[in-house]
Design an enzyme around this catalytic site. Sequence first.
Site, mmCIF file in Angstrom:
data_model
loop_
_atom_site.group_PDB
_atom_site.id
_atom_site.type_symbol
_atom_site.label_atom_id
_atom_site.label_comp_id
_atom_site.label_asym_id
_atom_site.label_seq_id
_atom_site.Cartn_x
_atom_site.Cartn_y
_atom_site.Cartn_z
ATOM 1 N N HIS A 8 16.747 -11.961 -9.264
ATOM 2 C CA HIS A 8 17.388 -10.665 -9.474
ATOM 3 C C HIS A 8 18.308 -10.697 -10.693
ATOM 4 C CE1 HIS A 8 20.568 -7.591 -8.252
ATOM 5 N NE2 HIS A 8 19.458 -6.883 -8.345
ATOM 6 N N HIS A 50 22.169 -3.899 -16.738
ATOM 7 C CA HIS A 50 22.175 -3.144 -15.485
ATOM 8 C C HIS A 50 22.943 -1.832 -15.567
ATOM 9 C CE1 HIS A 50 23.721 -2.008 -11.498
ATOM 10 N NE2 HIS A 50 22.534 -2.390 -11.068
HETATM 11 O O1 G3P Z 1 15.423 -3.705 -8.340
HETATM 12 C C1 G3P Z 1 16.168 -4.197 -7.273
HETATM 13 C C2 G3P Z 1 17.639 -4.015 -7.488
HETATM 14 O O2 G3P Z 1 17.975 -4.553 -8.727
HETATM 15 C C3 G3P Z 1 18.064 -2.590 -7.417
HETATM 16 O O3 G3P Z 1 19.437 -2.415 -7.528
HETATM 17 O O4 G3P Z 1 21.522 -1.939 -8.667
HETATM 18 O O5 G3P Z 1 20.690 -4.290 -8.578
HETATM 19 O O6 G3P Z 1 19.549 -2.617 -10.012
HETATM 20 P P1 G3P Z 1 20.329 -2.832 -8.755
HETATM 21 MG MG MG Z 2 17.873 -3.786 -10.733
#
Ligand code: G3P
Ligand code: MG
Length: 243
Positions: A8, A50
């Site tokens: 992630h 992000h």
């Molecule tokens: O794509 C999964 C996750 O990354 C979604 O939430 O806020 O971490 O981008 P965020």
């Molecule tokens: Mg994400």
Amino acid sequence: MKTKVWAHRGASAYAPENTLEAFELAVRQQADGVELDVQLTKDGKLAVIHDETIDRTCNGLGNVKDYTMAELKQFSCNKTHPEYTAAVIPELKEVLKLLKPTDLNVNIELKTGVYRYKGIEEKVLKLVKKMEMEERVIYSSFHHPSIIKIKKLDPEAKTGVLYSDGWIHVVAYAKLMGADALHPSVNNLRSEKLIKESKKKKIPLHVWTVNEEALMDYLAEQGIGAIITNYPDIARRIVDQKG
Ligand code: G3P
Ligand code: MG
């Protein structure tokens, strides 16, 4: 099928999120894929970051969309991991170049929920095609018109419905919009109902953000599609233990 491990924002527990350093580490930690977030710069470049602003992760302030890519590169982005002094915002093409020699999957999340970033879908598809990486990319977004548009532009492109709140008919919804997977928050998986339904309807679950070992273990046991985690090394060990 064996559950995949997707890092992630890269191996973001150990290196600044969404940087080349974090993606490189994800490769070294034997992730099966990475998840990353994309926003558009003032000069129309695909920046991997992000937030809509650079405030939280970099040593500067302001919206990504108000800077050119060259200007963004001037900021250090090691706020969370100060030892990474060279970390900067990468362009999507740099990340794809880094991952091209590997066999990792790439989950490209389009951050179109706050700013629409007109044309971002076309740009991302064009780049992925140019890099000849279509086969291992899956597109997701909380802003579902973006994934509908991706499918419309390229019916072969794989898409995932990203959501954080529990929905009643989410599997049917995904089918209806022609999506290939569901990307639920781990908070939606406290019961086995969704897992069972997704298996029945053949819509894999790519679940985020799974950082607790017990949850990784449970999801790997259930054979879900992918665990999206900040700790790919731990998820790797747990998934491999399942054989
Ligand atoms: O794509 C999964 C996750 O990354 C979604 O939430 O806020 O971490 O981008 P965020
Ligand atoms: Mg994400």
